[in-house]
Design a protein around this motif. Structure first.
Motif: not given
Ligand code: FAD
Length: 472
Positions: A9-10, A16, A102, A104, A131-132, A245, A248, A283, A375
């Motif tokens: 998802n990036d 990134n 990255n 999840q 990353d997210s 993604g 970002s 998250r 999401d």
């Protein structure tokens, strides 16, 4: 050395973290993979619209990576277990030394990643990145090192951390000095897809960046005044890009601060920043409370509410035929575009749970099956908020009145008329209660009468929650 970037998802080249790390060594050969898992996606109710959005962005990612000397492969397997094997075979064939990806944060995804790292042992070095998110889950905690259960103190602590140090953006990788063999042609994965309205959601990373820039110039400063009115284009509409993604949250933060440096101090843009922090909150909660990924409510007693199983009413809700104009217009917006205004997500969720007394998980699943920005963290968070089953949720005795919500946030019915042309002749005064007007005429509208009596439904729901709470 060969470095592999595993895209999930990036789907972007700018900012990134995994991609940038894989490209740091200028001598390494860098390849990329995306593994489609139709069976797993079906279990997660991924919407055909989001699948199309992913597919379109994979194609543009393929091109941007190829321009930089990086080849992207798409593989297709059933589920996450098979994706571990697929990755293993790919790494052997391509003689991969190091894997970059990255994180999840959903439970199945984390289990899959743990299985990959275990399978590779010391043969392939694995590096994961947060990353997210703006700040890694688990890094913003109370004095007792626990995850916050209430949003406002979380947000305060979060902003304090941002003031101390901002998470930096990384640049897109430079063009690598390799000539690619003729780049492979991508084969589309086998999953239902549904067209995306590209006027609402233009395709491509650069388009997403442009939209972010445009929003941060002026609209973000008016956001606090306009964000609750669905007839106005007052929000960023960036959720679809953030969900897969293409963009970002760090890019969002930096762009916001570039235009409105006072946003961290409560100045212009602060309210929008707060929404980005809601995204983080949900998250971080998923990681602290994995049960949220297992269809469980945060507040255990709410699992004892005696939900009604009324298929006819559930279908009326899904199709936008409840007789409550604001609810119906919102559901039609969702069904038609894959997106719904945040105020309306709260209204329709409350209606399903508190007026129809239907299990919030049915609504959560239906949303996922339609949303382009689906999401798990945000959707589960939103539903548990509305159903009063979650952290810092609306107290169960606070119940939205769908008619008054319409009157407050779509006073003249501009939004309603956009989605319910059958009400076009109804005067403004009656747009939220068209049956009253129809009775007065009298005439028959091609529009249903309300499927519930809000007052009675409210009493029944309060009683059902009360019984569940006492059974604790
Ligand atoms: P903006 O108002 O411009 O906000 C900017 C970004 O902040 C959004 O793109 C989104 O990434 C994030 N954000 C904003 N509000 C929230 C929020 N309340 N919770 C978490 N993140 C937020 N959002 C999703 O991205 N995916 C979902 O599946 C989802 N399901 C929801 C279900 C319910 C029942 C509710 C009440 C809310 C849900 N939301 C979900 C949150 C919110 O409605 C959307 O993020 C927002 O409407 C997207 O529009 P925007 O990009 O214009 O948002």
């Amino acid at each position: 050395a060969t470095h592999l970037v595993w895209f999930r998802n990036d789907l972007r080249v700018n900012d990134n973290l995994a991609l940038a790390a894989a490209c740091r060594d200028p001598h390494a050969r860098v390849v990329a993979i995306f593994i489609a898992t139709a069976h797993q996606w079906r279990q997660h109710e991924m919407s055909p619209r989001q699948a199309e959005f992913i597919w379109l962005h994979l194609q543009s990612l393929h091109t941007s990576l190829a321009d930089r000397g990086i080849e992207l492969f798409i593989h297709q397997v059933d589920g996450f277990d098979e994706s571990v094997e697929c990755l293993n075979t790919f790494c052997e064939a391509q003689q991969v030394d190091a894997l970059f990806y990255n994180y999840q944060y959903e439970l199945n995804e984390r289990r899959r990643d743990a299985a990959v790292e275990k399978a590779f042992g010391s043969n392939v070095i694995c590096q994961g990145f947060d990353d997210s998110v703006l700040l890694p889950p688990g890094s913003v905690t109370t004095g007792n090192h626990e995850m916050y259960k209430v949003f406002t103190p979380f947000s305060k602590a979060f902003i304090k951390r941002l003031r101390e140090a901002l998470p930096e953006c990384v640049t897109a990788p430079k063009i690598r000095g390799v000539i690619l063999p003729e780049t492979n042609k991508l084969t589309v994965f086998d999953y239902p897809r549904q067209p995306v309205d590209e006027r609402l959601f233009p395709i491509g990373e650069q388009q997403a960046i442009n939209q972010l820039r445009q929003f941060c110039r002026q609209p973000v400063a008016d956001y606090h005044e306009l964000r609750d009115f669905p007839a106005v284009d007052g929000t960023s509409r960036l959720s679809a890009y953030l969900a897969i993604g293409v963009l970002s949250p760090r890019q969002c933060l930096h762009r916001l601060l570039k235009e409105h440096p006072q946003a961290l101090e409560g100045g212009a843009g602060a309210i929008w920043l707060n929404e980005l922090i809601w995204r983080e909150f949900y998250r971080h909660l998923l990681v602290a409370y994995p049960k949220l990924c297992r269809h469980q409510p945060f507040i255990p007693w709410t699992d004892n509410v005696a939900w009604r199983q009324d298929e006819t009413q559930f279908i009326a809700w899904q199709q936008g035929c409840t007789g409550f104009p604001i609810v119906d217009a919102a559901m039609r917006q969702l069904n038609k575009t894959g997106w719904m205004h945040n105020r309306l997500r709260m209204v329709v969720a409350s209606f399903l749970v508190k007026d129809l007394l239907i299990d919030w998980r049915c609504g959560e699943r239906y949303f996922m099956s339609q949303l382009i920005d689906g999401d798990l963290a945000a959707n589960n968070g939103g539903w548990q908020w509305a159903a009063s089953t979650g952290t810092d949720a609306a107290p169960y005795f606070r119940i939205f009145n769908p008619t008054t919500q319409g009157e407050r946030f779509d006073a003249k019915g501009e939004f309603i008329r956009q989605w319910l042309p059958e009400l076009s002749s109804v005067p403004d005064k009656y747009i939220h209660t068209p049956w009253v007007w129809a009775d007065k005429q009298p005439l028959t509208l091609d529009y249903p009468r309300p499927i519930v009596d809000h007052k009675q439904a409210r009493i029944a729901t309060l009683a059902a929650y009360e019984v569940a709470r006492k059974s604790e």
